[in-house]
Write a protein that holds these residues in place. Structure first.
Motif, PDB file in Angstrom:
ATOM      1  N   THR A 437       3.888  14.109  -8.907  1.00 39.24           N
ATOM      2  CA  THR A 437       4.812  13.053  -9.330  1.00 39.24           C
ATOM      3  C   THR A 437       5.527  13.440 -10.616  1.00 39.24           C
ATOM      4  O   THR A 437       6.737  13.196 -10.777  1.00 39.24           O
ATOM      5  CB  THR A 437       4.043  11.735  -9.519  1.00 39.24           C
ATOM      6  N   ARG A 438       4.808  14.018 -11.556  1.00 37.65           N
ATOM      7  CA  ARG A 438       5.413  14.448 -12.829  1.00 37.65           C
ATOM      8  C   ARG A 438       6.539  15.448 -12.583  1.00 37.65           C
ATOM      9  O   ARG A 438       7.627  15.336 -13.165  1.00 37.65           O
ATOM     10  CB  ARG A 438       4.342  15.069 -13.715  1.00 37.65           C
ATOM     11  N   ALA A 439       6.265  16.438 -11.700  1.00 40.32           N
ATOM     12  CA  ALA A 439       7.282  17.462 -11.437  1.00 40.32           C
ATOM     13  C   ALA A 439       8.542  16.845 -10.816  1.00 40.32           C
ATOM     14  O   ALA A 439       9.676  17.205 -11.184  1.00 40.32           O
ATOM     15  CB  ALA A 439       6.705  18.530 -10.518  1.00 40.32           C
ATOM     16  N   GLU A 440       8.361  15.904  -9.895  1.00 40.56           N
ATOM     17  CA  GLU A 440       9.517  15.280  -9.259  1.00 40.56           C
ATOM     18  C   GLU A 440      10.293  14.405 -10.236  1.00 40.56           C
ATOM     19  O   GLU A 440      11.528  14.404 -10.248  1.00 40.56           O
ATOM     20  CB  GLU A 440       9.060  14.444  -8.063  1.00 40.56           C
ATOM     21  N   PHE A 441       9.579  13.653 -11.080  1.00 39.94           N
ATOM     22  CA  PHE A 441      10.258  12.755 -12.013  1.00 39.94           C
ATOM     23  C   PHE A 441      10.960  13.528 -13.121  1.00 39.94           C
ATOM     24  O   PHE A 441      11.971  13.045 -13.656  1.00 39.94           O
ATOM     25  CB  PHE A 441       9.256  11.763 -12.614  1.00 39.94           C
ATOM     26  N   LEU A 442      10.463  14.687 -13.488  1.00 36.69           N
ATOM     27  CA  LEU A 442      11.155  15.515 -14.473  1.00 36.69           C
ATOM     28  C   LEU A 442      12.528  15.938 -13.954  1.00 36.69           C
ATOM     29  O   LEU A 442      13.492  16.070 -14.722  1.00 36.69           O
ATOM     30  CB  LEU A 442      10.315  16.750 -14.814  1.00 36.69           C
ATOM     31  N   ASP A 448      22.181  11.003 -11.880  1.00 37.58           N
ATOM     32  CA  ASP A 448      23.130   9.924 -12.165  1.00 37.58           C
ATOM     33  C   ASP A 448      22.562   8.542 -11.852  1.00 37.58           C
ATOM     34  O   ASP A 448      22.795   7.581 -12.598  1.00 37.58           O
ATOM     35  CB  ASP A 448      24.425  10.139 -11.371  1.00 37.58           C
ATOM     36  N   PHE A 449      21.836   8.410 -10.750  1.00 40.40           N
ATOM     37  CA  PHE A 449      21.365   7.071 -10.388  1.00 40.40           C
ATOM     38  C   PHE A 449      20.324   6.557 -11.381  1.00 40.40           C
ATOM     39  O   PHE A 449      20.236   5.345 -11.616  1.00 40.40           O
ATOM     40  CB  PHE A 449      20.815   7.062  -8.950  1.00 40.40           C
ATOM     41  N   VAL A 450      19.567   7.470 -12.001  1.00 34.39           N
ATOM     42  CA  VAL A 450      18.613   7.041 -13.026  1.00 34.39           C
ATOM     43  C   VAL A 450      19.367   6.624 -14.289  1.00 34.39           C
ATOM     44  O   VAL A 450      19.020   5.621 -14.937  1.00 34.39           O
ATOM     45  CB  VAL A 450      17.602   8.164 -13.332  1.00 34.39           C
ATOM     46  N   GLN A 451      20.411   7.378 -14.648  1.00 38.47           N
ATOM     47  CA  GLN A 451      21.221   7.005 -15.802  1.00 38.47           C
ATOM     48  C   GLN A 451      21.911   5.656 -15.570  1.00 38.47           C
ATOM     49  O   GLN A 451      22.059   4.846 -16.503  1.00 38.47           O
ATOM     50  CB  GLN A 451      22.281   8.087 -16.071  1.00 38.47           C
ATOM     51  N   SER A 452      22.294   5.401 -14.336  1.00 39.26           N
ATOM     52  CA  SER A 452      22.910   4.107 -14.022  1.00 39.26           C
ATOM     53  C   SER A 452      21.899   2.973 -14.188  1.00 39.26           C
ATOM     54  O   SER A 452      22.253   1.877 -14.668  1.00 39.26           O
ATOM     55  CB  SER A 452      23.447   4.117 -12.590  1.00 39.26           C
ATOM     56  N   CYS A 453      20.669   3.225 -13.790  1.00 35.45           N
ATOM     57  CA  CYS A 453      19.621   2.202 -13.960  1.00 35.45           C
ATOM     58  C   CYS A 453      19.427   1.866 -15.441  1.00 35.45           C
ATOM     59  O   CYS A 453      19.277   0.690 -15.818  1.00 35.45           O
ATOM     60  CB  CYS A 453      18.304   2.686 -13.359  1.00 35.45           C
ATOM     61  N   LEU A 460      11.820  -1.133 -16.787  1.00 36.85           N
ATOM     62  CA  LEU A 460      11.201   0.172 -16.566  1.00 36.85           C
ATOM     63  C   LEU A 460      10.472   0.211 -15.220  1.00 36.85           C
ATOM     64  O   LEU A 460      10.540   1.219 -14.505  1.00 36.85           O
ATOM     65  CB  LEU A 460      10.232   0.485 -17.708  1.00 36.85           C
ATOM     66  N   ARG A 461       9.776  -0.877 -14.893  1.00 37.51           N
ATOM     67  CA  ARG A 461       9.048  -0.914 -13.621  1.00 37.51           C
ATOM     68  C   ARG A 461       9.997  -0.725 -12.444  1.00 37.51           C
ATOM     69  O   ARG A 461       9.690   0.007 -11.496  1.00 37.51           O
ATOM     70  CB  ARG A 461       8.318  -2.248 -13.505  1.00 37.51           C
ATOM     71  N   SER A 462      11.139  -1.369 -12.484  1.00 41.17           N
ATOM     72  CA  SER A 462      12.095  -1.246 -11.393  1.00 41.17           C
ATOM     73  C   SER A 462      12.678   0.157 -11.323  1.00 41.17           C
ATOM     74  O   SER A 462      12.853   0.719 -10.235  1.00 41.17           O
ATOM     75  CB  SER A 462      13.213  -2.280 -11.567  1.00 41.17           C
ATOM     76  N   LYS A 466      10.983   1.506  -8.015  1.00 37.33           N
ATOM     77  CA  LYS A 466      11.895   1.039  -6.974  1.00 37.33           C
ATOM     78  C   LYS A 466      12.996   2.045  -6.684  1.00 37.33           C
ATOM     79  O   LYS A 466      13.453   2.163  -5.537  1.00 37.33           O
ATOM     80  CB  LYS A 466      12.510  -0.303  -7.385  1.00 37.33           C
ATOM     81  N   HIS A 467      13.401   2.785  -7.712  1.00 36.34           N
ATOM     82  CA  HIS A 467      14.516   3.717  -7.525  1.00 36.34           C
ATOM     83  C   HIS A 467      14.077   5.182  -7.564  1.00 36.34           C
ATOM     84  O   HIS A 467      14.503   5.965  -6.721  1.00 36.34           O
ATOM     85  CB  HIS A 467      15.594   3.463  -8.602  1.00 36.34           C
ATOM     86  N   MET A 468      13.249   5.556  -8.523  1.00 32.50           N
ATOM     87  CA  MET A 468      12.854   6.956  -8.649  1.00 32.50           C
ATOM     88  C   MET A 468      11.732   7.333  -7.677  1.00 32.50           C
ATOM     89  O   MET A 468      11.760   8.421  -7.082  1.00 32.50           O
ATOM     90  CB  MET A 468      12.409   7.252 -10.086  1.00 32.50           C
ATOM     91  N   LEU A 469      10.739   6.450  -7.515  1.00 32.17           N
ATOM     92  CA  LEU A 469       9.578   6.800  -6.693  1.00 32.17           C
ATOM     93  C   LEU A 469       9.936   7.126  -5.245  1.00 32.17           C
ATOM     94  O   LEU A 469       9.435   8.121  -4.703  1.00 32.17           O
ATOM     95  CB  LEU A 469       8.535   5.676  -6.758  1.00 32.17           C
ATOM     96  N   PRO A 470      10.792   6.335  -4.560  1.00 31.25           N
ATOM     97  CA  PRO A 470      11.124   6.703  -3.171  1.00 31.25           C
ATOM     98  C   PRO A 470      11.755   8.076  -3.041  1.00 31.25           C
ATOM     99  O   PRO A 470      11.650   8.711  -1.982  1.00 31.25           O
ATOM    100  CB  PRO A 470      12.111   5.607  -2.738  1.00 31.25           C
ATOM    101  N   ASN A 471      12.391   8.567  -4.091  1.00 30.49           N
ATOM    102  CA  ASN A 471      13.023   9.880  -4.040  1.00 30.49           C
ATOM    103  C   ASN A 471      12.086  11.001  -4.468  1.00 30.49           C
ATOM    104  O   ASN A 471      12.435  12.180  -4.302  1.00 30.49           O
ATOM    105  CB  ASN A 471      14.259   9.900  -4.960  1.00 30.49           C
ATOM    106  N   GLY A 472      10.926  10.663  -5.015  1.00 33.52           N
ATOM    107  CA  GLY A 472      10.023  11.707  -5.498  1.00 33.52           C
ATOM    108  C   GLY A 472       8.616  11.639  -4.964  1.00 33.52           C
ATOM    109  O   GLY A 472       7.748  12.398  -5.407  1.00 33.52           O
ATOM    110  N   VAL A 473       8.358  10.749  -4.010  1.00 39.03           N
ATOM    111  CA  VAL A 473       6.989  10.559  -3.529  1.00 39.03           C
ATOM    112  C   VAL A 473       6.643  11.482  -2.367  1.00 39.03           C
ATOM    113  O   VAL A 473       5.476  11.574  -1.970  1.00 39.03           O
ATOM    114  CB  VAL A 473       6.788   9.083  -3.107  1.00 39.03           C
ATOM    115  N   THR A 474       7.619  12.196  -1.825  1.00 39.58           N
ATOM    116  CA  THR A 474       7.377  12.999  -0.627  1.00 39.58           C
ATOM    117  C   THR A 474       6.259  14.026  -0.796  1.00 39.58           C
ATOM    118  O   THR A 474       5.348  14.097   0.038  1.00 39.58           O
ATOM    119  CB  THR A 474       8.673  13.698  -0.201  1.00 39.58           C
ATOM    120  N   PRO A 475       6.253  14.868  -1.837  1.00 37.13           N
ATOM    121  CA  PRO A 475       5.151  15.835  -1.978  1.00 37.13           C
ATOM    122  C   PRO A 475       3.786  15.165  -2.123  1.00 37.13           C
ATOM    123  O   PRO A 475       2.780  15.713  -1.682  1.00 37.13           O
ATOM    124  CB  PRO A 475       5.533  16.611  -3.245  1.00 37.13           C
TER     125      PRO A 475
END
Length: 559
Positions: A437-442, A448-453, A460-462, A466-475
């Motif tokens: 998770t750390r590697a994906e979130f880094l 851009d979508f994180v900067q928009s958030c 922070l929870r959202s 809600k936005h970052m986890l679905p894009n980084g949970v695959t591994p």
């Protein structure tokens, strides 16, 4: 090519494309079939193998039914009831035509809510039946109002609200419907089993004498409908004489041989005086048959012994005595398909119920580990800097702890049950999920979508979940299959060493019986070892297939 429209159309969603690739791999398909088979066996284990009949019909002297009841239903726990209902729901969701993917989300939500509530109910009930339980908890189990209403509310309402806030299902009405249905099923299970449950595997007559169901059927007192495998995992129908019975060996033959062997003659013949020792064995209180059954066999055996002529007595052989005893014991004998273990328990029944232990430990401990790892990994990857430095030191500390040795130590100082094992494996096995998770979130935090958030001021929870986890949970999800296989292996090792959950059917515990008294019982080593190997291998194959499916290099080569 593009102008002709050959490459037109919409691209497949990420997970649908990955799933299509996995289904095309023969090894992964075999793994999915075996994993699904073990899961369904675990869900329906109480219905497949149980020493209590489905239905008992009490008959009068004319053979007419006067009463009907279900001993099996009386012994089901809240987890058993939810597992059976959930297993049926899984079969319908996957087997019915239509959009199966759309049905998996509410099914997954139901599994999380029902599993958490029944697990909590099991922990409390396990503590309540201990001798050192506080008096208020004992009174809670004994009171009529508490037994009927209060536990059902306590063990369902908190998890009902948990299901409402989980974003697994996007539609709120659908979420409420799933939460209500699961709460009703689990509440009914707790309502049914919060008090003392029956665990006996015999029929009690009106006079109060205890006899076996088979004897009551022979007497014409009842008629029964039994489970396909008429044994329970803790049922010791023959504590001594069927110990380590070979597969496909009937209990009556084993009893007969052991009884005759107790006189230990040096020759093949057997004297009438030596039969007194067999009679003494039949009269012993330790003899595994019920009192009425034992007396019936003893009376018939004595009648046969007295009726022997002088010529028959002179030529009496061990095999002739064993044959007569087998004939007398046959009505009380039952077939052990895979033999028995060192406690005289049916191996096939243990194999079936051990699926529940393996699957529950694998799924629950992995769910705990993934939850902890995602939270800590998300904080490390999103904030970086000092937060990342401090939390990564924590990851390294937990990585350095040998989990197997920790489990062995915990078995000596903590209660040896499934809940302690789940907690230890979950609380000390999250480091891999945290690192992924750390590697994906880094990588994601600068997109851009994180900067928009951040710009619109989302909490922070959202932003994280809600936005970052679905894009980084695959591994993390891919690695979860390997974690499930690892948890099953840990449980088998502990049970093999005699440190696993007490009075729980386990594949590792069966293997521990393979060597006893200087002998090797092959059926106790082959069948459980094969089950462990296939289950662990299936999850590994599934994990490898998903890993290849999401690998960008392999995906580019396939396209």
């Amino acid at each position: 090519m593009a102008m002709t429209g050959k490459h037109g159309g919409h691209a497949k969603p990420f997970w649908e494309d990955a799933w299509d690739y996995v289904k095309q791999q023969n090894a992964a398909r075999l793994g999915l079939v075996w994993a699904a088979f073990v899961f369904l066996i675990a869900m329906f284990a109480p219905l497949i193998a149980n020493g209590n009949p489905y239905l008992v019909t009490v008959l009068n002297e004319a053979g007419e039914p006067t009463e009907r009841y279900s001993p099996l239903w009386d012994t089901l726990s809240a987890g058993d009831i939810f597992g059976i209902v959930f297993g049926i729901a899984c079969i319908l969701a996957i087997g019915l035509p239509g959009n199966r993917g759309k049905r998996l989300r509410p099914l997954f939500l139901a599994g999380v809510q029902g599993g958490a509530s029944t697990l909590f109910a099991g922990i409390v009930l396990d503590y309540a039946i201990r001798g050192d339980a506080p008096q208020w908890l004992v009174d809670l189990r004994g009171g009529s109002f508490a037994r009927e209403i209060l536990p059902a509310l306590v063990f369902t309402v908190p998890f009902f609200f948990l299901a409402l806030i989980l974003p697994i299902v996007r539609s709120l009405p659908e979420r409420i419907l799933v939460a209500v249905l699961v709460a009703l099923v689990v509440g009914a299970g707790v309502f049914h089993t919060w008090g003392d449950a029956r665990t006996t595997y015999s029929y009690r007559t009106i006079a109060g004498d205890i006899i076996s169901y088979e004897t009551a059927v022979q007497r014409g007192e009842i008629s029964i409908i039994r489970a396909p495998v008429p044994f329970s995992p803790l049922e010791r129908y023959n504590d001594r004489d069927a110990r380590n019975a070979k597969p496909l060996t009937t209990e009556d033959q084993t009893l007969a041989k052991r009884l005759v062997a107790s006189v230990r003659p040096r020759v093949n013949t057997i004297q009438l005086s030596e039969l007194d020792k067999v009679v003494a064995e039949l009269q012993s209180e330790d003899f595994p048959l019920a009192i009425d059954d034992r007396e019936a066999v003893l009376a018939s055996f004595n009648e046969w012994r007295v009726g022997l002529s002088d010529e028959e007595a002179q030529s009496l052989t061990r095999s002739r005595t064993e044959e007569r005893l087998s004939d007398l014991l046959r009505p009380y004998g039952r077939l052990y398909v895979l033999g028995t273990n060192g406690d005289g328990q049916d191996v096939f029944t243990h194999m079936i119920h051990a699926c529940r232990l393996a699957i529950s430990i694998g799924l629950v401990s992995t769910a705990i580990a993934v939850t902890i790892g995602i939270i800590i990994g998300a904080l490390m990857g999103y904030f970086g800097g000092l937060m990342d430095l401090l939390l990564y030191r924590l990851v390294e500390i937990f990585q350095a702890i040998p989990v197997l040795f920790l489990l062995i130590v915990a078995a000596g100082v903590l209660p040896r049950n499934i809940y302690v094992m789940m907690a230890i494996l979950g609380c000390f096995g999250w480091t891999g999920s945290a690192r992924f998770t750390r590697a994906e979130f880094l990588k994601l935090r600068s997109m851009d979508f994180v900067q928009s958030c951040r710009a619109v001021g989302l909490p922070l929870r959202s932003t994280l979940f809600k936005h970052m986890l679905p894009n980084g949970v695959t591994p993390v999800l891919v690695a979860s299959s390997f974690a499930i296989a690892s948890a099953i292996s840990f449980e088998a090792v502990l049970s093999f060493l005699g440190l696993g959950p007490v009075e729980q059917a386990s594949w590792g515990r069966l293997i521990a019986f393979a060597r006893a008294e200087g002998l090797f019982y092959w059926w106790l080593a082959v069948f459980p070892t094969l089950a462990i190997f296939l289950t662990v291998l299936s999850f590994v194959l599934i994990g490898e297939a998903f890993r290849d499916a999401i690998d960008p290099k392999r995906k580019k080569a396939r396209s």
